[in-house]
Design an enzyme around this catalytic site. Structure first.
Site, short mmCIF file in Angstrom:
data_model
loop_
_atom_site.label_atom_id
_atom_site.label_comp_id
_atom_site.label_asym_id
_atom_site.label_seq_id
_atom_site.Cartn_x
_atom_site.Cartn_y
_atom_site.Cartn_z
N CYS A 159 21.32 -37.75 -14.70
CA CYS A 159 21.07 -36.83 -13.58
C CYS A 159 21.44 -37.43 -12.23
O CYS A 159 21.32 -36.76 -11.20
CB CYS A 159 19.62 -36.38 -13.60
SG CYS A 159 19.17 -35.60 -15.17
N HIS A 172 17.36 -27.44 -12.72
CA HIS A 172 17.93 -28.79 -12.75
C HIS A 172 19.32 -28.74 -13.39
O HIS A 172 19.45 -28.53 -14.59
CB HIS A 172 17.01 -29.72 -13.52
CG HIS A 172 17.39 -31.16 -13.45
ND1 HIS A 172 18.46 -31.62 -12.71
CD2 HIS A 172 16.84 -32.27 -14.04
CE1 HIS A 172 18.55 -32.92 -12.83
NE2 HIS A 172 17.58 -33.35 -13.64
N HIS A 200 14.56 -35.46 -5.61
CA HIS A 200 15.04 -35.21 -6.98
C HIS A 200 14.08 -34.26 -7.69
O HIS A 200 14.53 -33.36 -8.39
CB HIS A 200 15.16 -36.53 -7.74
CG HIS A 200 15.67 -36.37 -9.13
ND1 HIS A 200 16.96 -35.97 -9.39
CD2 HIS A 200 15.08 -36.55 -10.34
CE1 HIS A 200 17.15 -35.92 -10.70
NE2 HIS A 200 16.02 -36.26 -11.30
N PHE A 202 18.14 -40.46 -16.67
CA PHE A 202 17.80 -41.19 -17.88
C PHE A 202 18.62 -42.48 -17.94
O PHE A 202 19.80 -42.49 -17.61
CB PHE A 202 18.13 -40.35 -19.12
CG PHE A 202 17.15 -39.24 -19.41
CD1 PHE A 202 16.04 -39.03 -18.63
CD2 PHE A 202 17.35 -38.41 -20.52
CE1 PHE A 202 15.14 -38.01 -18.92
CE2 PHE A 202 16.46 -37.40 -20.82
CZ PHE A 202 15.36 -37.20 -20.02
N GLU A 225 8.43 -40.44 -7.65
CA GLU A 225 9.32 -40.32 -6.49
C GLU A 225 8.53 -40.34 -5.19
O GLU A 225 8.94 -41.00 -4.22
CB GLU A 225 10.15 -39.04 -6.58
CG GLU A 225 11.12 -38.90 -5.41
CD GLU A 225 12.08 -37.73 -5.54
OE1 GLU A 225 13.06 -37.68 -4.76
OE2 GLU A 225 11.87 -36.87 -6.41
#
Length: 415
Positions: free
Chosen positions: A163, A340, A303, A401, A314
């Site tokens: 991502c 997303h 994010h 990831f 985050e």
């Protein structure tokens, strides 16, 4: 090193198939979520996603381009075409080796893989694979097809960092231009992940929201009721150009790309570091690269995927870096509207940052009606409605990831 500016943008998203519609939808707080139509999702835990609306590839691409490409490449070609047109560049007047493409895709041709392998098994394992199977599948084909279509003969490759993918692509393009290795690079990312295999895999991980009866409010970053991410699809494209080259041709300059950085959590296959160590360091490195201080940042596009653990790690990273210097900083999560887009997320969120700078508006975090009580009280998260604010510097966070942390920083262009 040379300065790098943005002179063209293109967007293909669940809330708009061009830059203006995308931006209007963000500031109006529109959700792109609904029940999945790409296949019958009844057997899946998650039955909702943020799909493209009213998109017809044949309106933009010829028959052969469509036949020979997976949807992720088609999305890339459309978004890149918008950005190139927007830039006003005449590539025929340039040295083709001064132009390039650095593009990202986290999954590549997932639909092509799924369809071809399914056909193989359903035909009693008789090999009848299409000669386009491998070219459609491989993730670098989007960058290759963009370069072929526009004759861009310089740097050309694809990034993959889950991502963080398109932020990685943007950062690489930024570096090649400021090192003097290119004048113009088309960059960004595309993803077409709404397939049975992809949705099934994420469902097995219990990573996605299961609020199937209320799709438009299912993605709720930072909200106490969040339960997983909402998958989206599409593409975002930027034309990055060396400053002096852009000035010489009197180009419209939307913003300056000031800095970028990556770190690795080196912690877990899929989870972010619980204390946000790598993320905080990446943000700090990006600001150092830009020659900026924490008090210079006006807007942060988080994010924030709407997962219980990821959102909080985050915010811990932001708190760790900014400490008590947060009065001026406003945060929002546009995934609450777009879903997303995985490897394409960074690209469209970079565009959201640029538009925020241009229009002095912070887009909202919709569906944030019951904030998680663990959110630090000193953080200014823009909820539900957009907010007017002068923005000189905007930061975009992406985490993937494998522990990838990719940060890009934009600032208002001043000649």
């Amino acid at each position: 090193m040379k300065r790098v500016v943005i002179t063209g943008m293109g967007a293909l998203t669940p809330v708009g198939n061009d830059i203006q519609t995308f931006w209007d939808s963000l500031i109006q707080g529109k959700s792109g979520a609904d029940r999945i139509t790409r296949f019958n999702p009844a057997a899946f835990r998650t039955q909702i996603a943020a799909e493209l609306k009213d998109f017809d590839a044949s309106l933009f691409l010829d028959r052969n381009e469509i036949k020979r490409t997976d949807p992720f490449t088609q999305y890339a070609l459309v978004a890149a075409g918008q950005a190139i047109k927007d830039s006003g560049l005449d590539f025929s007047a340039m040295n083709p080796y001064d132009t390039g493409v650095i593009w990202g895709s986290g999954q590549g041709g997932m639909l092509t893989f799924e369809e071809q392998v399914t056909e193989y098994t359903e035909n009693n394992f008789v090999p009848r694979f299409s000669p386009f199977f491998v070219p459609k599948l491989i993730a670098n084909m989007a960058s290759g097809m963009i370069s072929i279509k526009y004759g861009l003969m310089g740097i050309n490759y694809t990034t993959v960092s889950a991502c963080s993918t398109s932020n990685t692509a943007i950062m690489d393009a930024f570096n090649y231009i400021r090192w003097g290795k290119a004048k113009v690079i088309v960059t960004g990312g595309s993803e077409a992940p709404i397939t049975q295999a992809s949705v099934g895999g994420f469902c097995a991980m219990k990573a996605m929201t299961t609020q199937n009866d209320t799709p438009q409010t299912a993605c709720r970053p930072f909200d106490a009721g969040r339960d997983g991410f909402l998958m989206g699809e599409g593409a975002g494209a930027l034309v990055l150009e060396e400053y002096e080259h852009a000035i010489a041709r009197n180009a419209t300059i939307y913003a300056e790309l000031a800095g970028a950085a990556m770190t690795a959590d080196a912690y877990h296959m899929t989870a972010t570091h619980p204390e946000g160590e790598g993320a905080a360091t990446a943000m700090r490195f990006a600001l150092e690269d830009a020659g900026l201080n924490i008090e210079d940042v006006d807007y942060l596009n988080a994010h924030a995927t709407s997962t219980p653990v990821g959102d909080m790690s985050e915010l811990k990273a932001i708190t760790k870096l900014f400490k008590d210097q947060t009065d001026h900083l406003h945060i929002s999560a546009t995934k609450s509207m777009t879903g997303h887009l995985l490897g394409a997320a960074g690209a469209i969120e970079a565009i959201a940052c640029i538009q925020a700078i241009r229009h002095s508006i912070v887009p909202p975090t919709i569906n944030l009606t019951d904030p998680d009580p663990a959110i630090p009280s000193n953080l200014n998260i823009v909820k539900v409605q957009a907010m007017e604010k002068n923005i000189d510097v905007a930061m975009s966070n992406t985490f993937g990831f494998g522990g990838h942390n990719g940060i890009v920083v934009f600032k208002k262009f001043q000649g």
